[in-house]
Design a protein around this motif. Structure first.
Motif, PDB file in Angstrom:
ATOM      1  N   LEU A  25       0.833  -1.197   0.000  1.00 12.46           N
ATOM      2  CA  LEU A  25       0.000   0.000   0.000  1.00 12.46           C
ATOM      3  C   LEU A  25       0.873   1.255   0.000  1.00 12.46           C
ATOM      4  O   LEU A  25       2.068   1.203   0.311  1.00 12.46           O
ATOM      5  CB  LEU A  25      -0.929  -0.023   1.212  1.00 12.46           C
ATOM      6  N   PRO A  26       0.295   2.404  -0.336  1.00  7.29           N
ATOM      7  CA  PRO A  26       1.090   3.634  -0.424  1.00  7.29           C
ATOM      8  C   PRO A  26       1.770   3.993   0.891  1.00  7.29           C
ATOM      9  O   PRO A  26       1.200   3.844   1.970  1.00  7.29           O
ATOM     10  CB  PRO A  26       0.046   4.689  -0.806  1.00  7.29           C
ATOM     11  N   ALA A  27       2.995   4.464   0.779  1.00  5.39           N
ATOM     12  CA  ALA A  27       3.775   4.944   1.926  1.00  5.39           C
ATOM     13  C   ALA A  27       4.966   5.710   1.384  1.00  5.39           C
ATOM     14  O   ALA A  27       5.310   5.605   0.200  1.00  5.39           O
ATOM     15  CB  ALA A  27       4.243   3.788   2.806  1.00  5.39           C
ATOM     16  N   VAL A  28       5.604   6.469   2.239  1.00  6.62           N
ATOM     17  CA  VAL A  28       6.876   7.099   1.905  1.00  6.62           C
ATOM     18  C   VAL A  28       7.973   6.165   2.412  1.00  6.62           C
ATOM     19  O   VAL A  28       8.140   6.001   3.625  1.00  6.62           O
ATOM     20  CB  VAL A  28       7.001   8.489   2.555  1.00  6.62           C
ATOM     21  N   ALA A  80       5.210  -3.459   7.216  1.00  4.13           N
ATOM     22  CA  ALA A  80       5.750  -2.289   6.535  1.00  4.13           C
ATOM     23  C   ALA A  80       4.947  -1.938   5.290  1.00  4.13           C
ATOM     24  O   ALA A  80       4.818  -0.764   4.932  1.00  4.13           O
ATOM     25  CB  ALA A  80       7.211  -2.531   6.174  1.00  4.13           C
ATOM     26  N   ALA A  81       4.398  -2.952   4.632  1.00  6.50           N
ATOM     27  CA  ALA A  81       3.648  -2.728   3.396  1.00  6.50           C
ATOM     28  C   ALA A  81       2.266  -2.154   3.645  1.00  6.50           C
ATOM     29  O   ALA A  81       1.710  -1.470   2.777  1.00  6.50           O
ATOM     30  CB  ALA A  81       3.522  -4.045   2.625  1.00  6.50           C
ATOM     31  N   ARG A  82       1.686  -2.400   4.832  1.00  5.27           N
ATOM     32  CA  ARG A  82       0.285  -2.056   5.056  1.00  5.27           C
ATOM     33  C   ARG A  82       0.042  -0.994   6.126  1.00  5.27           C
ATOM     34  O   ARG A  82      -0.823  -0.139   5.974  1.00  5.27           O
ATOM     35  CB  ARG A  82      -0.494  -3.325   5.449  1.00  5.27           C
ATOM     36  N   LEU A  83       0.770  -1.062   7.236  1.00 14.14           N
ATOM     37  CA  LEU A  83       0.379  -0.260   8.389  1.00 14.14           C
ATOM     38  C   LEU A  83       0.563   1.237   8.226  1.00 14.14           C
ATOM     39  O   LEU A  83      -0.198   2.014   8.831  1.00 14.14           O
ATOM     40  CB  LEU A  83       1.097  -0.765   9.642  1.00 14.14           C
ATOM     41  N   PRO A  84       1.529   1.727   7.425  1.00 11.55           N
ATOM     42  CA  PRO A  84       1.553   3.175   7.229  1.00 11.55           C
ATOM     43  C   PRO A  84       0.255   3.699   6.612  1.00 11.55           C
ATOM     44  O   PRO A  84      -0.246   4.756   7.017  1.00 11.55           O
ATOM     45  CB  PRO A  84       2.750   3.377   6.287  1.00 11.55           C
ATOM     46  N   LEU A  86      -2.819   1.923   6.446  1.00 10.34           N
ATOM     47  CA  LEU A  86      -4.029   1.490   7.141  1.00 10.34           C
ATOM     48  C   LEU A  86      -4.161   2.060   8.542  1.00 10.34           C
ATOM     49  O   LEU A  86      -5.278   2.176   9.057  1.00 10.34           O
ATOM     50  CB  LEU A  86      -4.065  -0.036   7.225  1.00 10.34           C
ATOM     51  N   ALA A  87      -3.029   2.399   9.183  1.00  9.08           N
ATOM     52  CA  ALA A  87      -3.088   2.739  10.608  1.00  9.08           C
ATOM     53  C   ALA A  87      -2.235   3.936  11.004  1.00  9.08           C
ATOM     54  O   ALA A  87      -2.068   4.194  12.198  1.00  9.08           O
ATOM     55  CB  ALA A  87      -2.665   1.520  11.436  1.00  9.08           C
ATOM     56  N   ASP A  88      -1.675   4.662  10.047  1.00  3.54           N
ATOM     57  CA  ASP A  88      -0.810   5.814  10.349  1.00  3.54           C
ATOM     58  C   ASP A  88       0.363   5.421  11.252  1.00  3.54           C
ATOM     59  O   ASP A  88       0.766   6.175  12.143  1.00  3.54           O
ATOM     60  CB  ASP A  88      -1.610   6.942  11.003  1.00  3.54           C
ATOM     61  N   VAL A  89       0.896   4.240  11.013  1.00  2.00           N
ATOM     62  CA  VAL A  89       2.019   3.724  11.806  1.00  2.00           C
ATOM     63  C   VAL A  89       3.293   3.759  10.965  1.00  2.00           C
ATOM     64  O   VAL A  89       3.310   3.268   9.825  1.00  2.00           O
ATOM     65  CB  VAL A  89       1.740   2.287  12.277  1.00  2.00           C
ATOM     66  N   ALA A  90       4.351   4.343  11.508  1.00  2.00           N
ATOM     67  CA  ALA A  90       5.671   4.286  10.885  1.00  2.00           C
ATOM     68  C   ALA A  90       6.308   2.942  11.224  1.00  2.00           C
ATOM     69  O   ALA A  90       6.229   2.489  12.371  1.00  2.00           O
ATOM     70  CB  ALA A  90       6.546   5.423  11.391  1.00  2.00           C
ATOM     71  N   VAL A  91       6.927   2.304  10.228  1.00  2.00           N
ATOM     72  CA  VAL A  91       7.526   0.993  10.440  1.00  2.00           C
ATOM     73  C   VAL A  91       9.001   1.030  10.048  1.00  2.00           C
ATOM     74  O   VAL A  91       9.342   1.374   8.915  1.00  2.00           O
ATOM     75  CB  VAL A  91       6.798  -0.101   9.629  1.00  2.00           C
ATOM     76  N   LEU A  92       9.848   0.673  11.001  1.00  4.27           N
ATOM     77  CA  LEU A  92      11.285   0.523  10.752  1.00  4.27           C
ATOM     78  C   LEU A  92      11.613  -0.958  10.758  1.00  4.27           C
ATOM     79  O   LEU A  92      11.308  -1.655  11.730  1.00  4.27           O
ATOM     80  CB  LEU A  92      12.089   1.244  11.836  1.00  4.27           C
ATOM     81  N   ARG A  93      12.192  -1.436   9.680  1.00  2.00           N
ATOM     82  CA  ARG A  93      12.660  -2.828   9.631  1.00  2.00           C
ATOM     83  C   ARG A  93      14.095  -2.837   9.137  1.00  2.00           C
ATOM     84  O   ARG A  93      14.497  -1.977   8.340  1.00  2.00           O
ATOM     85  CB  ARG A  93      11.758  -3.693   8.747  1.00  2.00           C
TER      86      ARG A  93
END
Length: 258
Positions: A25-28, A80-84, A86-93
Motif C-alpha cells: 500500500l502507499p507509503a513514503v 511495513a507494506a500495510r500499516l503506514p 491502514l493505521a498511520d504507523v511508521a515501520v522501521l525494519r
C-alpha cells in the motif's frame, strides 16, 4: 484530450481490491542505514504514512538469522507494506548483523542474540534522531529474545512478542518487565512449535501486567492471510486502535449510506 484531475469529483474512483500477501500500500519508503557502536553498518527501510501523521512507530526485530529470518520475513514485510496506509504507523525494519535480504547485507556476523543488543541500540538511535513518536518494539521469534533482554534499555511505549520461544531470554529477563510503565504483549499461537499458551502463561507469570493473547489455530510462522490479519490487528490494537477494524480491501470500501 485533457486529463482528469485526481481531485475532480467526476473522476471514477478506483475499484477496491482485496489486500493479499503481496499487496504493498502507499507509503513514503526510504532505504536507511544504521550504525552500531562496534562499527558496523546495518541496512534497513523506514516506511512512513503518506499523510505525514504518525500515530505511533513500530521497530521490528526479525526471526532467527540462521533459520532464514530477515527483514523481509513475511509478517514484518507485510507490516511495513500495510500499516503506514491502514493505521498511520511508521515501520522501521532492518537486517540484524550478518543478514542478507534484497535490500542488501548488514555487516558483521550472527551475534548469538548477544551482539544484537548493539543492533537494537542502533535502531533506537535512528528513531530518536528522526524524532519518531510513541515507539513500540515488535519482536518475532528470535526477535522476541532481543526484545526481552534489551528492550527495557530504551524509551519505548511497549513491546509485542510474536511467537516467543524463550530460548535465550531467561526468567530474570522476563521478570524485569514487571512493575514498570512499558506495556508488554505476548501473542502466543495455539499450535506453536516452541512455546504454547499453557506453558507460556506459566513462564510469563512473573509479569502480572502482561497482555496475554492466545491465538486459536495460530502457528509459529503465521502463514496465510487469516493469521496475518490477526497479527496485524493485535499490533494496531495497541498502537492506534481507533482505526480498527483494519480494511480488507484497498482503497477501503466506504460504508453504505442509508
Amino acid at each position: 484530450m485533457s486529463e482528469i484531475s485526481p481531485n475532480d469529483e467526476t473522476a471514477t474512483p478506483p475499484e477496491a481490491e482485496p489486500i493479499r500477501g503481496a499487496t504493498e500500500l502507499p507509503a513514503v519508503r526510504e532505504n536507511i542505514e544504521l550504525h552500531t557502536d562496534d562499527g558496523l553498518t546495518l541496512v534497513g527501510e523506514l516506511s512512513l504514512p503518506e499523510s505525514g501523521h504518525i500515530a505511533a512507530t513500530l521497530v521490528t526485530l526479525h526471526p532467527l538469522p540462521t533459520a532464514g529470518g530477515f527483514m523481509d520475513s513475511h509478517i514484518i514485510r507485510k507490516a511495513a507494506a500495510r500499516l503506514p496506509a491502514l493505521a498511520d504507523v511508521a515501520v522501521l525494519r532492518f537486517n540484524f548483523r550478518g543478514v542478507t535480504s534484497p535490500r542488501g547485507t548488514s555487516e558483521g556476523s550472527f551475534g548469538e542474540g548477544t551482539l544484537e543488543e548493539l543492533d537494537l541500540a542502533a535502531a533506537m538511535d535512528f528513531v530518536r534522531e528522526r524524532e519518531l513518536p510513541h515507539v513500540w518494539l515488535l519482536g518475532w521469534s528470535f526477535g522476541t529474545e532481543v526484545t526481552l533482554k534489551y528492550g527495557l534499555q530504551h524509551p519505548i511505549t511497549g513491546a509485542i512478542l510474536l511467537s516467543p520461544p524463550l530460548h535465550r531470554a531467561t526468567a530474570d529477563d522476563v521478570a524485569a518487565w514487571a512493575g514498570n510503565d512499558r506495556r508488554l504483549v505476548a501473542v502466543i499461537p495455539e499450535l506453536d512449535d516452541y512455546l504454547r499458551p499453557a506453558e507460556a502463561a506459566e513462564r510469563f507469570s512473573s509479569v502480572p501486567e502482561l497482555e496475554f493473547v492466545a491465538v486459536e489455530g495460530g502457528k509459529h510462522l503465521w502463514v496465510g492471510e487469516t493469521q496475518t490479519y490477526r497479527v496485524l490487528t493485535e499490533v494496531v490494537e495497541r498502537l492506534n486502535p481507533v482505526v480498527l477494524p483494519l480494511p480488507r480491501t484497498w482503497p477501503p470500501e466506504s460504508p453504505s449510506v442509508v
